[in-house]
Design an enzyme around this catalytic site. Sequence first.
Site, PDB file in Angstrom:
ATOM      1  N   GLU A 122       0.842  -1.215   0.000  1.00 18.42           N
ATOM      2  CA  GLU A 122       0.000   0.000   0.000  1.00 18.42           C
ATOM      3  C   GLU A 122       0.871   1.257   0.000  1.00 18.42           C
ATOM      4  O   GLU A 122       0.625   2.208  -0.749  1.00 18.42           O
ATOM      5  CB  GLU A 122      -0.913   0.001   1.240  1.00 18.42           C
ATOM      6  CG  GLU A 122      -1.721   1.281   1.363  1.00 18.42           C
ATOM      7  CD  GLU A 122      -2.445   1.416   2.708  1.00 18.42           C
ATOM      8  OE1 GLU A 122      -2.896   0.390   3.256  1.00 18.42           O
ATOM      9  OE2 GLU A 122      -2.539   2.549   3.201  1.00 18.42           O
ATOM     10  N   SER A 214      -4.752 -16.323  12.392  1.00 15.40           N
ATOM     11  CA  SER A 214      -5.155 -14.969  12.011  1.00 15.40           C
ATOM     12  C   SER A 214      -5.181 -14.072  13.242  1.00 15.40           C
ATOM     13  O   SER A 214      -5.955 -14.287  14.171  1.00 15.40           O
ATOM     14  CB  SER A 214      -6.532 -15.018  11.339  1.00 15.40           C
ATOM     15  OG  SER A 214      -7.229 -13.826  11.567  1.00 15.40           O
TER      16      SER A 214
END
Length: 277
Positions: A122, A214
């Site tokens: 990003e 996760s």
Amino acid sequence: MKIVLAESYGFCFGVKRAIKIAEENKNSATYGPLIHNANEIDRLKNDFNVALSENLDSFKASDTAVIRTHGIPKQELSLLHERQVNVVDATCPYVTKPQQICEDMNSQGYDIVIFGDEAHPEIKGVKSYAADHVYVVNSPDEIDALKLREKVATVAQTTRKLEEYQQIIIKLMSKHKEVRIFNTICNATFDNQDAVRELAQKADVMIIIGGKNSSNTKQLYSISKEYCLDSYHIESKDDLQTNWFDHKEYCGVSAGASTPDWIIDEVIQSIRTLNNS
Ligand code: F3S
């Protein structure tokens, strides 16, 4: 037993949007992964013939390239267009925004300070939109080493914490008379956490779905457990146990940011079946 899904759960808005775009563009390839979930990447490949390529050179004229949620550097985008690749942009609008800010402010003579991780895709993309005088910092101390000009504009990586960004802003303001601040932080992860907190207070059993590794799912589970002792972290419907639902009246369900809707639907169906059996 009532089964209620958290108000906000699973994929964020940007990932949902990107997957929809990919599904609408059969026989294409995403440039970079849309999501860190191998099952979902396989599903796109098997059901929609949407492949995954990490190599820019694999795209040829008239191929369709779906741009990932994190975005790509401006130069790579231009290259795809030059090669007459059909570009479908699935960059999250919350990422497009800091890209535009960098470009606009930089062209108006502002130095750009980006708060984020230089190695993250990003940030590589966002940084590329400023022609020059653009710096990426991870902590306020790093600002001391920069030779910034008078006018400064700042943006943050979408997943950064507001409190940390505030420290960057304070530092910049202590050194410069003109600092343009843009709040580019995205609240998606926090929305899921707030929703679990609210639901777990009402539920007498909570099911949190997501990969065992996760970190954002583990975070949801630990918040849930604070308010509802009978909270369980599962990866799929196969982990459910019938006795979890004995004498329960209100079951809350949530899922981590990389859990696809179809896994969540399967779990809810199985809970219904277990509860009625
Ligand atoms: Fe998702 Fe876009 Fe935020 S991809 S985490 S909604 S920046």
